[in-house]
Design an enzyme around this catalytic site. Structure first.
Site, PDB file in Angstrom:
ATOM      1  CG  ASN A 276       1.038  14.657  43.811  1.00  0.00           C
ATOM      2  OD1 ASN A 276       0.096  15.217  44.372  1.00  0.00           O
ATOM      3  ND2 ASN A 276       0.867  13.857  42.782  1.00  0.00           N
TER       4      ASN A 276
ATOM      5  CD  GLU B 215     -10.830  16.936  38.152  1.00  0.00           C
ATOM      6  OE1 GLU B 215     -10.130  17.942  37.963  1.00  0.00           O
ATOM      7  OE2 GLU B 215     -10.417  15.774  37.952  1.00  0.00           O
TER       8      GLU B 215
ATOM      9  CE  LYS C 263      -3.183  16.650  44.783  1.00  0.00           C
ATOM     10  NZ  LYS C 263      -2.512  15.345  44.519  1.00  0.00           N
TER      11      LYS C 263
ATOM     12  CG  HIS D 198      -5.964  17.383  40.946  1.00  0.00           C
ATOM     13  ND1 HIS D 198      -5.938  16.102  40.452  1.00  0.00           N
ATOM     14  CD2 HIS D 198      -7.017  17.992  40.333  1.00  0.00           C
ATOM     15  CE1 HIS D 198      -6.923  15.951  39.579  1.00  0.00           C
ATOM     16  NE2 HIS D 198      -7.599  17.082  39.499  1.00  0.00           N
TER      17      HIS D 198
HETATM   18  P1  CMP Z   1      -3.435  13.634  41.477  1.00  0.00           P
HETATM   19  O1  CMP Z   1      -2.909  14.246  40.222  1.00  0.00           O
HETATM   20  O2  CMP Z   1      -4.161  14.500  42.425  1.00  0.00           O
HETATM   21  O3  CMP Z   1      -4.410  12.444  41.068  1.00  0.00           O
HETATM   22  C1  CMP Z   1      -4.407  11.179  41.660  1.00  0.00           C
HETATM   23  C2  CMP Z   1      -3.518  11.101  42.833  1.00  0.00           C
HETATM   24  O4  CMP Z   1      -3.311   9.809  43.327  1.00  0.00           O
HETATM   25  C3  CMP Z   1      -2.158  11.581  42.438  1.00  0.00           C
HETATM   26  O5  CMP Z   1      -2.195  12.961  42.269  1.00  0.00           O
HETATM   27  C4  CMP Z   1      -1.310  11.059  43.587  1.00  0.00           C
HETATM   28  O6  CMP Z   1      -1.306  11.961  44.666  1.00  0.00           O
HETATM   29  C5  CMP Z   1      -2.064   9.805  43.974  1.00  0.00           C
HETATM   30  N1  CMP Z   1      -1.397   8.595  43.595  1.00  0.00           N
HETATM   31  C6  CMP Z   1      -1.271   8.086  42.369  1.00  0.00           C
HETATM   32  N2  CMP Z   1      -0.616   6.915  42.416  1.00  0.00           N
HETATM   33  C7  CMP Z   1      -0.318   6.701  43.702  1.00  0.00           C
HETATM   34  C8  CMP Z   1       0.345   5.664  44.404  1.00  0.00           C
HETATM   35  N3  CMP Z   1       0.836   4.605  43.765  1.00  0.00           N
HETATM   36  N4  CMP Z   1       0.474   5.766  45.742  1.00  0.00           N
HETATM   37  C9  CMP Z   1      -0.038   6.838  46.383  1.00  0.00           C
HETATM   38  N5  CMP Z   1      -0.692   7.854  45.777  1.00  0.00           N
HETATM   39  C10 CMP Z   1      -0.822   7.772  44.461  1.00  0.00           C
END
Ligand code: CMP
Length: 133
Positions: free
Chosen positions: A113, A127, A10, A116
């Site tokens: 984070n 996807e 990301k 993904h």
């Molecule tokens: P990802 O694995 O890309 O899939 C969904 C994304 O939503 C996750 O990573 C996080 O980056 C985001 N996400 C999930 N829960 C929250 C939350 N409570 N607040 C902000 N971002 C979130």
């Protein structure tokens, strides 16, 4: 069973020059990169990718983050690739992620984070069609 999974490195990771470190983690764990590109995601692509989160309070923030600068999209192949890649990535929240997982090493926050990965072979197919159309 040999599987394919879709990974996004990301924007927060690309901005911090972490593509190489992250791909090394996958490769040295025996996963094969079978497709790879660097691109600027459009809002439409990000909204499609995160369709299951539409309506949640963090949805707009998620789309803004994924589209703010380039990301790397890749397809990894290997035995049980979906589960193995998710284990290497760690949990969504970097602060709770196990030692030496990619998110524990590099993740900044719950939203930023770093990586993904698809949660099932079916999600991987869906996807892939977004990022490798
Ligand atoms: P990802 O694995 O890309 O899939 C969904 C994304 O939503 C996750 O990573 C996080 O980056 C985001 N996400 C999930 N829960 C929250 C939350 N409570 N607040 C902000 N971002 C979130």
């Amino acid at each position: 069973m040999t599987e394919k999974t879709l990974v996004l490195v990301k924007p927060d990771a690309v901005e911090r020059n972490l593509i190489g470190n992250i791909l090394t983690e996958y490769e040295r764990n025996g996963l094969k990169i079978i497709d790879l590109k660097l691109l600027q995601a459009s809002s439409a692509m990000a909204e499609k990718h995160y369709a299951e989160h539409e309506g949640k309070p963090f949805f707009d923030r998620l789309v803004a983050y994924l589209t703010r600068s380039p990301l790397a999209a890749l397809v990894l192949e290997g035995e049980n690739a979906v589960e193995r890649v998710r284990a290497l990535n760690g949990t969504t929240d970097p602060e709770k992620s196990g030692d030496n997982t990619i998110r524990a090493l590099y993740g900044l926050s719950l939203s930023e984070n770093t990586v993904h990965a698809s949660d099932s072979p079916e999600s991987a197919e869906r996807e892939r069609s977004i990022w490798f159309a």
